[in-house]
Motif scaffolding. Structure first.
Motif, PDB file in Angstrom:
ATOM      1  N   SER A 239     113.039  51.128  61.246  1.00  0.00           N
ATOM      2  CA  SER A 239     113.788  50.633  62.399  1.00  0.00           C
ATOM      3  C   SER A 239     113.416  49.222  62.828  1.00  0.00           C
ATOM      4  O   SER A 239     114.222  48.553  63.459  1.00  0.00           O
ATOM      5  CB  SER A 239     113.624  51.598  63.581  1.00  0.00           C
ATOM      6  N   ALA A 240     112.217  48.753  62.503  1.00  0.00           N
ATOM      7  CA  ALA A 240     111.821  47.405  62.911  1.00  0.00           C
ATOM      8  C   ALA A 240     111.875  46.411  61.756  1.00  0.00           C
ATOM      9  O   ALA A 240     111.378  45.288  61.881  1.00  0.00           O
ATOM     10  CB  ALA A 240     110.407  47.435  63.494  1.00  0.00           C
ATOM     11  N   GLU A 241     112.493  46.812  60.659  1.00  0.00           N
ATOM     12  CA  GLU A 241     112.464  45.982  59.456  1.00  0.00           C
ATOM     13  C   GLU A 241     113.868  45.520  59.073  1.00  0.00           C
ATOM     14  O   GLU A 241     114.867  46.138  59.427  1.00  0.00           O
ATOM     15  CB  GLU A 241     111.812  46.762  58.314  1.00  0.00           C
ATOM     16  N   VAL A 242     113.911  44.433  58.320  1.00  0.00           N
ATOM     17  CA  VAL A 242     115.189  43.814  57.994  1.00  0.00           C
ATOM     18  C   VAL A 242     115.941  44.658  56.973  1.00  0.00           C
ATOM     19  O   VAL A 242     115.355  45.439  56.214  1.00  0.00           O
ATOM     20  CB  VAL A 242     115.001  42.382  57.453  1.00  0.00           C
ATOM     21  N   GLY A 243     117.252  44.496  56.965  1.00  0.00           N
ATOM     22  CA  GLY A 243     118.106  45.129  55.978  1.00  0.00           C
ATOM     23  C   GLY A 243     118.614  44.111  54.977  1.00  0.00           C
ATOM     24  O   GLY A 243     118.877  42.961  55.324  1.00  0.00           O
ATOM     25  N   LEU A 244     118.742  44.547  53.734  1.00  0.00           N
ATOM     26  CA  LEU A 244     119.222  43.684  52.655  1.00  0.00           C
ATOM     27  C   LEU A 244     120.313  44.424  51.901  1.00  0.00           C
ATOM     28  O   LEU A 244     120.107  45.558  51.439  1.00  0.00           O
ATOM     29  CB  LEU A 244     118.068  43.341  51.709  1.00  0.00           C
ATOM     30  N   CYS A 245     121.473  43.801  51.763  1.00  0.00           N
ATOM     31  CA  CYS A 245     122.556  44.387  50.982  1.00  0.00           C
ATOM     32  C   CYS A 245     122.209  44.228  49.500  1.00  0.00           C
ATOM     33  O   CYS A 245     122.059  43.111  49.002  1.00  0.00           O
ATOM     34  CB  CYS A 245     123.884  43.703  51.299  1.00  0.00           C
ATOM     35  N   ILE A 246     122.080  45.348  48.787  1.00  0.00           N
ATOM     36  CA  ILE A 246     121.672  45.302  47.378  1.00  0.00           C
ATOM     37  C   ILE A 246     122.841  45.513  46.424  1.00  0.00           C
ATOM     38  O   ILE A 246     122.685  45.349  45.214  1.00  0.00           O
ATOM     39  CB  ILE A 246     120.558  46.324  47.085  1.00  0.00           C
ATOM     40  N   HIS A 247     123.989  45.880  46.951  1.00  0.00           N
ATOM     41  CA  HIS A 247     125.181  46.014  46.116  1.00  0.00           C
ATOM     42  C   HIS A 247     126.401  45.851  47.005  1.00  0.00           C
ATOM     43  O   HIS A 247     126.506  46.501  48.042  1.00  0.00           O
ATOM     44  CB  HIS A 247     125.218  47.378  45.422  1.00  0.00           C
ATOM     45  N   HIS A 248     127.306  44.989  46.567  1.00  0.00           N
ATOM     46  CA  HIS A 248     128.518  44.737  47.354  1.00  0.00           C
ATOM     47  C   HIS A 248     129.646  44.458  46.381  1.00  0.00           C
ATOM     48  O   HIS A 248     129.510  43.630  45.474  1.00  0.00           O
ATOM     49  CB  HIS A 248     128.314  43.532  48.282  1.00  0.00           C
ATOM     50  N   GLU A 249     130.753  45.173  46.522  1.00  0.00           N
ATOM     51  CA  GLU A 249     131.918  44.866  45.708  1.00  0.00           C
ATOM     52  C   GLU A 249     133.178  45.085  46.526  1.00  0.00           C
ATOM     53  O   GLU A 249     133.207  45.901  47.455  1.00  0.00           O
ATOM     54  CB  GLU A 249     131.945  45.673  44.416  1.00  0.00           C
ATOM     55  N   THR A 250     134.204  44.332  46.181  1.00  0.00           N
ATOM     56  CA  THR A 250     135.443  44.356  46.950  1.00  0.00           C
ATOM     57  C   THR A 250     136.592  45.027  46.214  1.00  0.00           C
ATOM     58  O   THR A 250     137.688  45.130  46.765  1.00  0.00           O
ATOM     59  CB  THR A 250     135.859  42.921  47.327  1.00  0.00           C
ATOM     60  N   GLY A 251     136.350  45.485  44.982  1.00  0.00           N
ATOM     61  CA  GLY A 251     137.435  46.057  44.195  1.00  0.00           C
ATOM     62  C   GLY A 251     137.160  47.458  43.705  1.00  0.00           C
ATOM     63  O   GLY A 251     137.735  47.895  42.704  1.00  0.00           O
ATOM     64  N   PHE A 252     136.309  48.218  44.411  1.00  0.00           N
ATOM     65  CA  PHE A 252     135.967  49.562  43.964  1.00  0.00           C
ATOM     66  C   PHE A 252     137.215  50.456  43.960  1.00  0.00           C
ATOM     67  O   PHE A 252     137.950  50.511  44.953  1.00  0.00           O
ATOM     68  CB  PHE A 252     134.887  50.152  44.864  1.00  0.00           C
ATOM     69  N   LEU A 253     137.450  51.139  42.842  1.00  0.00           N
ATOM     70  CA  LEU A 253     138.613  52.022  42.683  1.00  0.00           C
ATOM     71  C   LEU A 253     139.926  51.342  43.090  1.00  0.00           C
ATOM     72  O   LEU A 253     140.775  51.934  43.746  1.00  0.00           O
ATOM     73  CB  LEU A 253     138.417  53.330  43.460  1.00  0.00           C
ATOM     74  N   GLY A 254     140.020  50.054  42.738  1.00  0.00           N
ATOM     75  CA  GLY A 254     141.295  49.376  42.906  1.00  0.00           C
ATOM     76  C   GLY A 254     141.463  48.557  44.165  1.00  0.00           C
ATOM     77  O   GLY A 254     142.564  48.076  44.436  1.00  0.00           O
ATOM     78  N   GLY A 255     140.406  48.371  44.951  1.00  0.00           N
ATOM     79  CA  GLY A 255     140.563  47.487  46.106  1.00  0.00           C
ATOM     80  C   GLY A 255     139.685  47.770  47.295  1.00  0.00           C
ATOM     81  O   GLY A 255     139.772  47.083  48.308  1.00  0.00           O
ATOM     82  N   THR A 256     138.811  48.781  47.208  1.00  0.00           N
ATOM     83  CA  THR A 256     137.971  49.155  48.341  1.00  0.00           C
ATOM     84  C   THR A 256     136.684  48.334  48.355  1.00  0.00           C
ATOM     85  O   THR A 256     136.068  48.114  47.313  1.00  0.00           O
ATOM     86  CB  THR A 256     137.617  50.657  48.274  1.00  0.00           C
ATOM     87  N   THR A 257     136.262  47.904  49.538  1.00  0.00           N
ATOM     88  CA  THR A 257     134.992  47.216  49.716  1.00  0.00           C
ATOM     89  C   THR A 257     133.919  48.248  50.046  1.00  0.00           C
ATOM     90  O   THR A 257     134.092  49.056  50.952  1.00  0.00           O
ATOM     91  CB  THR A 257     135.075  46.176  50.832  1.00  0.00           C
ATOM     92  N   ILE A 258     132.815  48.210  49.297  1.00  0.00           N
ATOM     93  CA  ILE A 258     131.673  49.109  49.546  1.00  0.00           C
ATOM     94  C   ILE A 258     130.385  48.315  49.486  1.00  0.00           C
ATOM     95  O   ILE A 258     130.313  47.256  48.849  1.00  0.00           O
ATOM     96  CB  ILE A 258     131.620  50.287  48.544  1.00  0.00           C
ATOM     97  N   SER A 259     129.348  48.841  50.112  1.00  0.00           N
ATOM     98  CA  SER A 259     128.043  48.187  50.063  1.00  0.00           C
ATOM     99  C   SER A 259     126.922  49.195  50.186  1.00  0.00           C
ATOM    100  O   SER A 259     127.078  50.243  50.845  1.00  0.00           O
ATOM    101  CB  SER A 259     127.910  47.106  51.146  1.00  0.00           C
ATOM    102  N   SER A 260     125.799  48.900  49.555  1.00  0.00           N
ATOM    103  CA  SER A 260     124.583  49.695  49.630  1.00  0.00           C
ATOM    104  C   SER A 260     123.460  48.813  50.130  1.00  0.00           C
ATOM    105  O   SER A 260     123.472  47.589  49.924  1.00  0.00           O
ATOM    106  CB  SER A 260     124.223  50.280  48.259  1.00  0.00           C
ATOM    107  N   TRP A 261     122.436  49.441  50.762  1.00  0.00           N
ATOM    108  CA  TRP A 261     121.476  48.692  51.554  1.00  0.00           C
ATOM    109  C   TRP A 261     120.033  49.174  51.343  1.00  0.00           C
ATOM    110  O   TRP A 261     119.785  50.348  51.124  1.00  0.00           O
ATOM    111  CB  TRP A 261     121.819  48.810  53.040  1.00  0.00           C
ATOM    112  N   ARG A 262     119.129  48.188  51.460  1.00  0.00           N
ATOM    113  CA  ARG A 262     117.676  48.419  51.440  1.00  0.00           C
ATOM    114  C   ARG A 262     117.117  48.002  52.797  1.00  0.00           C
ATOM    115  O   ARG A 262     117.489  46.942  53.332  1.00  0.00           O
ATOM    116  CB  ARG A 262     117.036  47.612  50.315  1.00  0.00           C
ATOM    117  N   PHE A 263     116.205  48.779  53.330  1.00  0.00           N
ATOM    118  CA  PHE A 263     115.546  48.469  54.603  1.00  0.00           C
ATOM    119  C   PHE A 263     114.034  48.463  54.394  1.00  0.00           C
ATOM    120  O   PHE A 263     113.456  49.427  53.918  1.00  0.00           O
ATOM    121  CB  PHE A 263     115.950  49.490  55.683  1.00  0.00           C
ATOM    122  N   GLY A 264     113.420  47.322  54.773  1.00  0.00           N
ATOM    123  CA  GLY A 264     111.989  47.175  54.574  1.00  0.00           C
ATOM    124  C   GLY A 264     111.659  46.547  53.234  1.00  0.00           C
ATOM    125  O   GLY A 264     112.481  46.444  52.336  1.00  0.00           O
TER     126      GLY A 264
END
Length: 264
Positions: A239-264
């Protein structure tokens, strides 16, 4: 022992790691992210604690079998995918440690020796650990899906990060089955832009997540929030640590934006 980060990971659709062709190819970015995850850590974990959006219970319930089975909680996929195995061992001692931490925080806790791995757990763990060497224990969400309560759960689990246990929230940053593809392009992008603004910085993050339904396109992104709640657990554990987006794409399954995250 080095303190491990916590993660919120998009687990993909159904049993994709055991499929070929275009559907598997659509998960190439997710697969690359999952395969790179363990090597990215400061120290190898001794076990995984997986909080999946596919298990809800009256109390926070931890899987306590030494040899969990499989739960094929998907439909319409090829017949062979209903016999796949991720034979990771369970760890009853870790299950008891989790139960004690949750109970000590004042939250309701229980154990379930019959529960197997659902696809939110095994489709995430398999690309990370194909040989299934790491013990894995699964922990449920709680009925009611209260975001503040799941942030509190994450805070209760935070000591595990210093005990060699990798805390993983497995869900989806966008989960509206009727809007995957081009029709989900705008709402998924709007909700993801909110995540990108909120998740990196600890200040104000918990309250923003409690109020997540006020975010742009929130209820289009999550008509029901069970796939978002594992994010609250991952954030609470760091809860007191920064978040980092480790995966981001805008075309998942034909156009969906998704993201995955690391904390700490």
């Amino acid at each position: 022992m080095s303190r491990l980060p916590s993660f919120f990971l998009c687990h993909g659709g159904g049993p994709w790691p055991w499929m070929d062709g275009p559907y598997r190819a659509a998960h190439a970015g997710t697969e690359a992210m999952l395969r790179a995850l363990l090597p990215s850590l400061p120290t190898p974990p001794r076990a995984l604690l997986m909080i999946s959006g596919h298990w809800e219970a009256p109390a926070f319930t931890v899987q306590s079998s030494a040899a969990p089975g499989m739960v094929y909680d998907y439909a319409g996929f090829p017949p062979h995918t209903y016999g796949v195995r991720h034979a990771a061992p369970g760890e009853p001692a870790l299950a008891e440690r989790v139960r004690q931490l949750v109970e000590a925080s004042g939250l309701p806790a229980a154990q379930d020796a019959a529960r197997g791995f659902d696809h939110g757990a095994f489709c995430t763990a398999f690309p990370m650990d194909p040989a299934a060497r790491l013990p894995m224990v699964q922990l449920s969400l709680r009925h009611g899906l209260d975001p503040a309560e799941h942030l509190r759960l994450g805070r209760a689990l935070a000591p595990l990060r210093g005990e060699g246990v990798l805390v993983v929230g497995s869900g989806f940053s966008f989960h509206n089955l009727r809007l995957y593809g081009p029709q989900g392009r705008e709402p998924s992008a709007a909700f993801d832009a909110w995540l990108q603004a909120v998740l990196p910085v600890p200040e104000g993050r918990d309250q923003a997540l409690v109020d997540w339904s006020k975010a742009p396109s929130a209820r289009l992104a999550h008509p029901r929030e069970e796939h978002l709640l594992p994010l609250m657990v991952a954030v609470g554990a760091a809860s007191a640590e920064v978040g980092l987006c480790i995966h981001h794409e805008t075309g998942f399954l034909g156009g969906t934006t998704i993201s995955s995250w690391r904390f700490g």
